[in-house]
Write a protein that holds these residues in place. Structure first.
Motif, PDB file in Angstrom:
ATOM      1  N   TRP A 228      76.721  42.100  38.695  1.00 46.08           N
ATOM      2  CA  TRP A 228      75.588  42.344  37.806  1.00 46.08           C
ATOM      3  C   TRP A 228      74.305  42.705  38.572  1.00 46.08           C
ATOM      4  O   TRP A 228      73.246  42.796  37.992  1.00 46.08           O
ATOM      5  CB  TRP A 228      75.337  41.163  36.868  1.00 46.08           C
ATOM      6  CG  TRP A 228      76.463  40.985  35.893  1.00 46.08           C
ATOM      7  CD1 TRP A 228      76.643  41.676  34.720  1.00 46.08           C
ATOM      8  CD2 TRP A 228      77.578  40.098  36.007  1.00 46.08           C
ATOM      9  NE1 TRP A 228      77.803  41.260  34.102  1.00 46.08           N
ATOM     10  CE2 TRP A 228      78.396  40.289  34.860  1.00 46.08           C
ATOM     11  CE3 TRP A 228      77.961  39.151  36.958  1.00 46.08           C
ATOM     12  CZ2 TRP A 228      79.569  39.570  34.650  1.00 46.08           C
ATOM     13  CZ3 TRP A 228      79.133  38.442  36.753  1.00 46.08           C
ATOM     14  CH2 TRP A 228      79.929  38.662  35.612  1.00 46.08           C
ATOM     15  N   VAL A 468      77.418  33.651  38.746  1.00 48.57           N
ATOM     16  CA  VAL A 468      77.238  34.489  37.559  1.00 48.57           C
ATOM     17  C   VAL A 468      75.816  34.278  37.055  1.00 48.57           C
ATOM     18  O   VAL A 468      75.410  33.137  36.821  1.00 48.57           O
ATOM     19  CB  VAL A 468      78.251  34.120  36.454  1.00 48.57           C
ATOM     20  CG1 VAL A 468      77.979  34.920  35.188  1.00 48.57           C
ATOM     21  CG2 VAL A 468      79.675  34.356  36.940  1.00 48.57           C
ATOM     22  N   LYS A 480      79.822  29.388  32.428  1.00 51.09           N
ATOM     23  CA  LYS A 480      79.636  30.092  33.694  1.00 51.09           C
ATOM     24  C   LYS A 480      80.878  29.971  34.570  1.00 51.09           C
ATOM     25  O   LYS A 480      81.306  30.948  35.193  1.00 51.09           O
ATOM     26  CB  LYS A 480      78.410  29.547  34.426  1.00 51.09           C
ATOM     27  CG  LYS A 480      77.088  29.843  33.724  1.00 51.09           C
ATOM     28  CD  LYS A 480      75.889  29.454  34.563  1.00 51.09           C
ATOM     29  CE  LYS A 480      75.694  30.412  35.714  1.00 51.09           C
ATOM     30  NZ  LYS A 480      74.412  30.189  36.414  1.00 51.09           N
ATOM     31  N   GLN A 483      83.639  32.226  33.348  1.00 49.05           N
ATOM     32  CA  GLN A 483      83.376  33.634  33.635  1.00 49.05           C
ATOM     33  C   GLN A 483      83.666  33.981  35.094  1.00 49.05           C
ATOM     34  O   GLN A 483      83.973  35.135  35.413  1.00 49.05           O
ATOM     35  CB  GLN A 483      81.921  33.965  33.306  1.00 49.05           C
ATOM     36  CG  GLN A 483      81.553  35.435  33.445  1.00 49.05           C
ATOM     37  CD  GLN A 483      82.317  36.329  32.485  1.00 49.05           C
ATOM     38  OE1 GLN A 483      82.374  36.078  31.290  1.00 49.05           O
ATOM     39  NE2 GLN A 483      82.923  37.379  33.001  1.00 49.05           N
ATOM     40  N   LYS A 484      83.619  33.018  35.981  1.00 48.47           N
ATOM     41  CA  LYS A 484      83.819  33.278  37.408  1.00 48.47           C
ATOM     42  C   LYS A 484      85.275  33.576  37.774  1.00 48.47           C
ATOM     43  O   LYS A 484      85.540  34.058  38.878  1.00 48.47           O
ATOM     44  CB  LYS A 484      83.344  32.080  38.229  1.00 48.47           C
ATOM     45  CG  LYS A 484      81.849  31.845  38.224  1.00 48.47           C
ATOM     46  CD  LYS A 484      81.501  30.576  39.001  1.00 48.47           C
ATOM     47  CE  LYS A 484      80.011  30.275  38.964  1.00 48.47           C
ATOM     48  NZ  LYS A 484      79.691  29.015  39.679  1.00 48.47           N
TER      49      LYS A 484
END
Length: 504
Positions: A228, A468, A480, A483-484
């Motif tokens: 990101w 993240v 979080k 999502q990792k």
């Protein structure tokens, strides 16, 4: 003792006198400076927002062949700036039904009609949200004394929404012709006379781009060390080149990349970031990978008054890379339907509709899509996009049925499963999560469904991430940490069991 007191008193008096004189001199100096300084237009513009930051429609002047005195660039720029400001303050006035700023850009006689219109709207509880997207002015006349100008602005593209009691009653895009007389007063070019001569419905339908050769077998990509923030200070061509080779060697042919609106400078494009994007496309081409480029990531303001800024941003990005051989397609926005509730579904769709038109006008070669977050939204603007992209993180048992429904509703467009995946996180914050083996079984199953339904695909994502940003999923640790762990390769660089099913 008396002598000492007199000396102290004398010193105090002298010091006081010096301070008084200094204050008088300072005051006179400030007054003189004020009287010799011209008016600050940014303060006189009562909207308290400068046009350069808020209003940038396309403006294309016809070659100057006007009657009267020749106009130099300085005067033309001043006239253009005040003309666009006049549009801007009028649109603010129609949206708020307040007259602030009008007097700076319209003369007394021109204000009367505007004030009357605003009073009528206020009485009937009507508000108008509008913007102009394109102007084509011709300077017809410039007086010898430099105090008057006449302009005809042809084919002005105007988008507007009319609300009564906060309910939308009309949405339209028009192309109009205006004739105006300007007078130079107090350093401002003010509109003295304005006539709308012609108006037609603008209904341009951009052509559909053939996608018969589209064969997407790809993956969404961020570098492991800086997800990101791919084009930030940690940008590394070596890392990206290595990763693109891994992707190509795995049997994939494409990657999906993201251009974040603020990160790339908003309307004032950051061309240092664009250069990094071009380098990334070069590396994709070197590895025989095609790129689906997603615009406007992390952007959620669909306000009509921001459209011209958004369009200048898209214009800059699209023009910069539209001829690159690695470019495969444009994805207008990532998961815009997630903004329906907070920003208004009609607002989001209107923004997307107009952005598709702009991108297709600039680039007539590469197809356009929208990255919907679910299958239910996939039919929205189906006739404007060239292929349908949807994301799927739900129960795989329901996927086949969802695909069947989409194929019935959209029989003539390719379907691309643009995001899918499973996190392999199971730990403190999610003790009943999934394992590496569960993730592998998921990808094995969904690749079988992709093959059976003849879908094109782009999985999420190559790597597990060590961090993240909060902007992605918020601060909650269970979100979080989940999502990792969507990657096919873990944080140590080891291929997970799911890597076997990265493609079918």
């Amino acid at each position: 003792m008396v002598s000492i007191n007199k000396n102290i008193m004398r010193t105090i008096l002298i010091a006081s006198y010096i301070m008084l004189v200094a204050l008088i001199i300072s005051g006179v100096s400030a007054l003189f400076s004020y009287l010799n300084t011209g008016a600050d237009r940014s303060k006189m513009l009562h909207t308290e927002i400068k046009k350069v930051e808020q209003y940038l429609p396309t403006i294309n002047w016809e070659p100057l062949q006007n009657e009267g005195r020749p106009m130099d660039n300085e005067n033309l720029n001043a006239l253009q700036n005040d003309y666009l400001d006049a549009w801007y303050v009028k649109q603010i006035a129609y949206k708020t039904n307040k007259t602030a700023g009008i007097k700076d850009y319209y003369t007394d006689s021109a204000r009367e009609n505007l004030f009357a219109f605003i009073d009528l709207n206020k009485a009937q509880d009507i508000t108008i949200e509008a913007t102009t997207l394109k102007h084509n002015p011709t300077l017809e006349f410039f007086s010898e004394d430099g105090q008057m100008a006449v302009i005809t602005d042809r084919n002005v593209i105007e988008y507007k929404r009319v609300f009564k009691a906060n309910k939308l009653v009309l949405e339209t895009t028009e192309t109009s012709t205006y004739q105006m007389v300007f007078l130079l007063e107090d350093g401002f070019w003010r509109i003295r006379h304005l006539v709308k001569e012609e108006a037609d419905i603008y209904n341009k339908q951009p052509k559909q781009i053939a996608v018969d050769s589209l064969n997407i077998k790809g993956i969404n990509y961020y570098p492991q060390a800086n997800p990101w923030d791919m084009f930030g200070n940690a940008f590394s061509t070596d890392t990206i080149a290595k990763d693109f080779k891994i992707i190509k060697d795995a049997g994939l042919n494409s990657v999906r990349l993201f251009v974040q609106y603020e990160d790339f400078g908003k309307a004032a494009i950051d061309y240092k970031k664009v250069d990094k994007l071009k380098q990334t496309l070069d590396m994709a081409a070197a590895n025989n990978l095609k790129v689906v480029l997603t615009l406007f990531d992390f952007y959620g303001d669909y306000n009509v008054m921001s459209w011209t800024l958004n369009q200048r941003h898209a214009e800059g990005i699209v023009n910069a890379v539209k001829d690159h051989k690695a470019l495969l397609a444009w994805d207008i926005k990532n998961e815009p339907n997630l903004d329906f509730e907070s920003r208004g579904k009609d607002n989001v769709i209107a923004w997307l509709d107009n952005m598709i038109d702009l991108v297709k006008e600039i680039d007539t070669v590469h197809p356009v899509t929208i990255g919907w977050s679910n299958t239910e939204s996939a039919t929205i603007l189906k006739d404007k996009v060239d292929f349908i992209s949807f994301h799927y993180y739900e129960d795989l048992e329901q996927l086949d049925e969802a695909i069947t429904t989409m194929k019935k509703e959209i029989p003539n467009k390719p379907l691309v499963l643009q995001e899918f995946g499973m996190s392999s996180y199971s730990g403190l914050w999610k003790p009943f999560g999934s394992s590496d083996e569960d993730q592998a079984n998921y990808h094995k199953k969904i690749q079988e469904q992709i093959a059976a339904n003849k879908l094109q695909f782009m999985s999420w994502t190559l790597y597990d991430f060590t961090s993240v940003p909060n902007d992605v999923v918020g601060r909650l640790p269970w979100r979080k940490n989940t999502q990792k762990h969507f990657g096919f390769i873990d944080k140590n660089g080891t291929k997970k069991p799911a890597f076997k099913y990265i493609t079918h």
